[in-house]
Design a protein around this motif. Sequence first.
Motif, PDB file in Angstrom:
ATOM      1  N   ALA A  94       6.321  97.753  59.939  1.00 10.10           N
ATOM      2  CA  ALA A  94       5.772  97.901  58.645  1.00 10.10           C
ATOM      3  C   ALA A  94       6.039  96.487  57.963  1.00 10.10           C
ATOM      4  CB  ALA A  94       6.211  99.027  57.911  1.00 10.10           C
ATOM      5  N   SER A  95       6.948  95.784  58.196  1.00  9.15           N
ATOM      6  CA  SER A  95       7.247  94.461  57.389  1.00  9.15           C
ATOM      7  C   SER A  95       6.262  93.408  57.984  1.00  9.15           C
ATOM      8  CB  SER A  95       8.846  94.017  57.956  1.00  9.15           C
ATOM      9  OG  SER A  95       8.986  94.006  59.409  1.00  9.15           O
ATOM     10  N   LEU A  96       6.039  93.585  59.111  1.00 12.27           N
ATOM     11  CA  LEU A  96       4.880  92.609  59.594  1.00 12.27           C
ATOM     12  C   LEU A  96       3.566  92.744  58.699  1.00 12.27           C
ATOM     13  CD1 LEU A  96       5.577  92.790  63.465  1.00 12.27           C
ATOM     14  CD2 LEU A  96       6.338  91.130  61.736  1.00 12.27           C
ATOM     15  N   TYR A  97       3.209  93.790  58.349  1.00 12.65           N
ATOM     16  CA  TYR A  97       2.140  93.980  57.513  1.00 12.65           C
ATOM     17  C   TYR A  97       2.160  93.453  56.186  1.00 12.65           C
ATOM     18  CZ  TYR A  97      -0.353  96.894  61.096  1.00 12.65           C
ATOM     19  OH  TYR A  97      -0.863  97.327  62.173  1.00 12.65           O
ATOM     20  N   PHE A  98       3.683  93.715  55.478  1.00  7.91           N
ATOM     21  CA  PHE A  98       3.807  93.430  54.275  1.00  7.91           C
ATOM     22  C   PHE A  98       3.865  91.788  54.194  1.00  7.91           C
ATOM     23  CE2 PHE A  98       6.422  97.346  54.166  1.00  7.91           C
ATOM     24  CZ  PHE A  98       5.433  98.308  53.581  1.00  7.91           C
ATOM     25  N   GLU A  99       4.491  91.093  55.299  1.00  2.00           N
ATOM     26  CA  GLU A  99       4.478  89.609  55.274  1.00  2.00           C
ATOM     27  C   GLU A  99       2.873  89.199  55.355  1.00  2.00           C
ATOM     28  OE1 GLU A  99       6.978  88.985  58.743  1.00  2.00           O
ATOM     29  OE2 GLU A  99       8.704  89.791  57.859  1.00  2.00           O
ATOM     30  N   LEU A 100       2.175  89.922  55.899  1.00  2.00           N
ATOM     31  CA  LEU A 100       0.762  89.434  56.202  1.00  2.00           C
ATOM     32  C   LEU A 100       0.229  89.331  54.823  1.00  2.00           C
ATOM     33  CD1 LEU A 100      -1.197  88.449  58.427  1.00  2.00           C
ATOM     34  CD2 LEU A 100      -1.872  90.777  58.528  1.00  2.00           C
ATOM     35  N   CYS A 101       0.223  90.356  54.181  1.00  2.00           N
ATOM     36  CA  CYS A 101      -0.359  90.449  52.696  1.00  2.00           C
ATOM     37  C   CYS A 101       0.653  89.442  51.793  1.00  2.00           C
ATOM     38  CB  CYS A 101      -0.131  91.718  52.216  1.00  2.00           C
ATOM     39  SG  CYS A 101      -1.091  92.895  53.025  1.00  2.00           S
ATOM     40  N   GLN A 102       1.732  89.408  51.727  1.00  2.00           N
ATOM     41  CA  GLN A 102       2.501  88.436  50.897  1.00  2.00           C
ATOM     42  C   GLN A 102       2.342  86.977  51.197  1.00  2.00           C
ATOM     43  OE1 GLN A 102       6.328  89.996  51.539  1.00  2.00           O
ATOM     44  NE2 GLN A 102       6.152  91.582  49.749  1.00  2.00           N
ATOM     45  N   SER A 103       1.817  86.624  52.367  1.00  2.00           N
ATOM     46  CA  SER A 103       1.394  85.320  52.854  1.00  2.00           C
ATOM     47  C   SER A 103       0.347  84.548  52.146  1.00  2.00           C
ATOM     48  CB  SER A 103       1.188  85.081  54.324  1.00  2.00           C
ATOM     49  OG  SER A 103       0.141  85.873  54.555  1.00  2.00           O
ATOM     50  N   GLY A 104      -0.561  85.423  51.680  1.00  2.00           N
ATOM     51  CA  GLY A 104      -1.768  85.147  50.944  1.00  2.00           C
ATOM     52  C   GLY A 104      -2.915  84.925  51.829  1.00  2.00           C
ATOM     53  N   ASN A 105      -2.549  85.097  53.163  1.00  5.45           N
ATOM     54  CA  ASN A 105      -3.649  84.928  54.095  1.00  5.45           C
ATOM     55  C   ASN A 105      -4.653  86.117  53.918  1.00  5.45           C
ATOM     56  OD1 ASN A 105      -2.538  82.762  55.475  1.00  5.45           O
ATOM     57  ND2 ASN A 105      -1.252  83.705  56.817  1.00  5.45           N
ATOM     58  N   LEU A 106      -4.505  87.195  53.445  1.00  8.35           N
ATOM     59  CA  LEU A 106      -5.491  88.135  53.232  1.00  8.35           C
ATOM     60  C   LEU A 106      -5.635  88.359  51.630  1.00  8.35           C
ATOM     61  CD1 LEU A 106      -4.300  90.784  55.727  1.00  8.35           C
ATOM     62  CD2 LEU A 106      -5.862  88.902  56.086  1.00  8.35           C
ATOM     63  N   SER A 107      -5.867  87.173  50.930  1.00 12.68           N
ATOM     64  CA  SER A 107      -5.962  87.276  49.495  1.00 12.68           C
ATOM     65  C   SER A 107      -7.566  87.809  49.282  1.00 12.68           C
ATOM     66  CB  SER A 107      -5.980  85.930  48.753  1.00 12.68           C
ATOM     67  OG  SER A 107      -7.034  85.284  49.378  1.00 12.68           O
ATOM     68  N   ALA A 108      -7.572  88.521  48.079  1.00 13.08           N
ATOM     69  CA  ALA A 108      -8.958  88.946  47.692  1.00 13.08           C
ATOM     70  C   ALA A 108     -10.014  87.956  47.680  1.00 13.08           C
ATOM     71  CB  ALA A 108      -8.740  89.706  46.292  1.00 13.08           C
TER      72      ALA A 108
ATOM     73  N   PHE B 240      -0.648  97.842  53.494  1.00 12.02           N
ATOM     74  CA  PHE B 240      -1.293  97.085  52.964  1.00 12.02           C
ATOM     75  C   PHE B 240      -1.345  97.231  51.483  1.00 12.02           C
ATOM     76  CE2 PHE B 240      -4.861  95.016  55.824  1.00 12.02           C
ATOM     77  CZ  PHE B 240      -3.758  94.329  56.433  1.00 12.02           C
ATOM     78  N   GLU B 241      -0.143  97.679  51.009  1.00  9.98           N
ATOM     79  CA  GLU B 241       0.070  97.668  49.507  1.00  9.98           C
ATOM     80  C   GLU B 241      -0.133  96.542  48.959  1.00  9.98           C
ATOM     81  OE1 GLU B 241       2.736 100.077  46.218  1.00  9.98           O
ATOM     82  OE2 GLU B 241       3.457 100.051  48.246  1.00  9.98           O
ATOM     83  N   GLN B 242       0.457  95.437  49.393  1.00  8.36           N
ATOM     84  CA  GLN B 242       0.752  94.264  48.789  1.00  8.36           C
ATOM     85  C   GLN B 242      -0.763  93.581  48.934  1.00  8.36           C
ATOM     86  OE1 GLN B 242       3.351  93.249  47.302  1.00  8.36           O
ATOM     87  NE2 GLN B 242       4.034  95.386  47.670  1.00  8.36           N
ATOM     88  N   CYS B 243      -1.669  93.985  49.571  1.00 11.80           N
ATOM     89  CA  CYS B 243      -2.992  93.172  49.676  1.00 11.80           C
ATOM     90  C   CYS B 243      -3.900  93.674  48.559  1.00 11.80           C
ATOM     91  CB  CYS B 243      -3.685  93.439  51.002  1.00 11.80           C
ATOM     92  SG  CYS B 243      -3.167  92.736  52.458  1.00 11.80           S
ATOM     93  N   GLY B 244      -3.415  93.238  47.257  1.00  5.80           N
ATOM     94  CA  GLY B 244      -4.075  93.754  46.183  1.00  5.80           C
ATOM     95  C   GLY B 244      -5.506  93.241  46.030  1.00  5.80           C
ATOM     96  N   GLY B 245      -6.020  93.845  45.118  1.00  4.31           N
ATOM     97  CA  GLY B 245      -7.508  93.433  44.552  1.00  4.31           C
ATOM     98  C   GLY B 245      -8.555  93.776  45.505  1.00  4.31           C
ATOM     99  N   TRP B 246      -8.261  94.056  46.765  1.00  5.70           N
ATOM    100  CA  TRP B 246      -9.536  94.419  47.856  1.00  5.70           C
ATOM    101  C   TRP B 246      -9.110  95.673  48.526  1.00  5.70           C
ATOM    102  CZ3 TRP B 246      -9.040  94.529  53.220  1.00  5.70           C
ATOM    103  CH2 TRP B 246      -7.787  93.604  53.650  1.00  5.70           C
ATOM    104  N   PHE B 247      -7.954  95.887  49.176  1.00  8.77           N
ATOM    105  CA  PHE B 247      -7.571  97.007  49.960  1.00  8.77           C
ATOM    106  C   PHE B 247      -6.730  97.816  49.201  1.00  8.77           C
ATOM    107  CE2 PHE B 247      -5.369  99.911  52.959  1.00  8.77           C
ATOM    108  CZ  PHE B 247      -6.388 100.098  53.862  1.00  8.77           C
ATOM    109  N   ALA B 248      -5.854  97.378  48.377  1.00  6.30           N
ATOM    110  CA  ALA B 248      -5.150  98.044  47.417  1.00  6.30           C
ATOM    111  C   ALA B 248      -5.413  97.843  46.031  1.00  6.30           C
ATOM    112  CB  ALA B 248      -3.423  98.232  47.862  1.00  6.30           C
ATOM    113  N   HIS B 249      -5.350  98.660  45.046  1.00  5.68           N
ATOM    114  CA  HIS B 249      -5.719  98.239  43.658  1.00  5.68           C
ATOM    115  C   HIS B 249      -6.917  97.536  43.536  1.00  5.68           C
ATOM    116  CE1 HIS B 249      -1.822 100.194  42.439  1.00  5.68           C
ATOM    117  NE2 HIS B 249      -1.101  99.269  43.494  1.00  5.68           N
ATOM    118  N   PRO B 250      -8.010  97.965  44.257  1.00  2.00           N
ATOM    119  CA  PRO B 250      -9.262  97.164  44.349  1.00  2.00           C
ATOM    120  C   PRO B 250     -10.065  96.744  43.219  1.00  2.00           C
ATOM    121  CG  PRO B 250      -9.891  99.348  45.074  1.00  2.00           C
ATOM    122  CD  PRO B 250      -8.340  99.356  44.734  1.00  2.00           C
ATOM    123  N   LYS B 251     -10.444  95.696  42.985  1.00  2.00           N
ATOM    124  CA  LYS B 251     -11.546  95.199  41.777  1.00  2.00           C
ATOM    125  C   LYS B 251     -12.868  95.469  42.345  1.00  2.00           C
ATOM    126  CE  LYS B 251      -7.794  92.214  39.882  1.00  2.00           C
ATOM    127  NZ  LYS B 251      -7.821  90.811  39.615  1.00  2.00           N
TER     128      LYS B 251
END
Length: 408
Positions: free
Chosen positions: A88-102, A131-142
């Motif tokens: 799971a940590s690899l997914y968290f890192e992917l989101c936190q890196s900013g590479n999957l930004s909204a 993908f909880e840290q991938c905010g704005g589109w996958f999680a907590h979407p705008k």
Amino acid sequence: RPCNCSARVYVYDLEPPLTDPGYGAAHNPFHRRPDTPGPWDPNEQGEHMYALTSILEYRLRRSCCRTTDPEEADLFFAPIAPRPRERASLYFELCQSGNLSAKSVRLALRHAREPWRACRHFFSLPHHYHFEQCGGWFAHPKPPYELMMRVGYLHSITPSLERRVRAEALNDHTAKRSHLWKDLSKVSSNISSTYPNLISVPYPSVHWSSGQTRAGFSPPWEREQHGLDRPVISPTMLFVGSAAHGDVAVRALVVKQCEAHPRCTVSPWRGGASLLDKQRAVFCLEPSGDSPDRKSVSDDVAMGCIPVFFSAISSGLAPWFWAAAGSAGGGYVLIEREPFLVGNVTLESELGRMPSARVAALGHAVTRVAHGFQYSIDDDPGDAVDVLLTGLHKMADAQCPHHTHQQP
């Protein structure tokens, strides 16, 4: 072959970092040994259990239902982060890196800017909470991402079921903190606002087939064709697993009762040998693991074994795929967790003494749903991809009822 489409699908061509190097059009997630003689060999390597996105991308890119014209599309698939990640940590890192930004997702999904098209888009990820840290589109979407559909192995449960499970968890004294709380954290009804339009699908099983399978081939769930009639009198039971993780209280009791039962077997996972064990057993016992979803259930169905759940959360997953059983609860057995733990019901009372007509009906129901649980390597009407597209198309039509999406 004629193209029988549940939906016309537009597949985005994504670039890194939204996709993974080596994935995309060239990657084949269906593994096969060179000397495999046919469509099913219990010793061959199957798809990776977390390869959901990669499987969907492979299938849809090669499908006759794919369209490159967005004006023709009923659905739009964005195969983001297709590589299976074990931790799971690899997914968290992917989101936190900013590479999957909204912002990067918005720029790539150029056909999602109008709401009437955004609601026809879908993503897939085995476990949404990674993908909880991938905010704005996958999680907590705008807007407009709250309209898009999310496909994974879990979905949020109804408030009524949540109240029931919470009450059971409060009364559960089998541990300092009931395993039910862990399950609830992943499927509670309030996650529907964090991950809207979340749809659950089965895991890929170790068996996969082809829409162009040679004539005369019988899939493993058609037991009679393999000389493995299902005994409906004195049915056999099988638990592949241990009590070392997951819902330990239920698993320990399953092991205890199973080891004391003359027609029940406990076994660790042994690859192809376990698949053959499942194909010979009548009931496959599926207490909750680290999460309510169980990859083992897909293997049960593929082998024609009737899954037995001990959690209403688990039995409620993938409802589109169980629907082929013909009735609610068809194709599996649910043993209520609390009565089982306190001794009001046992494996013998619920399974060993089940009337033969009921056993036979459940077995036939498993046969009916089995094709719809399998992710075939190519277009295959009625397989898991087809069932998913049918459901997504209906869901999109229902949530975009006032828009004619085919008009520019």
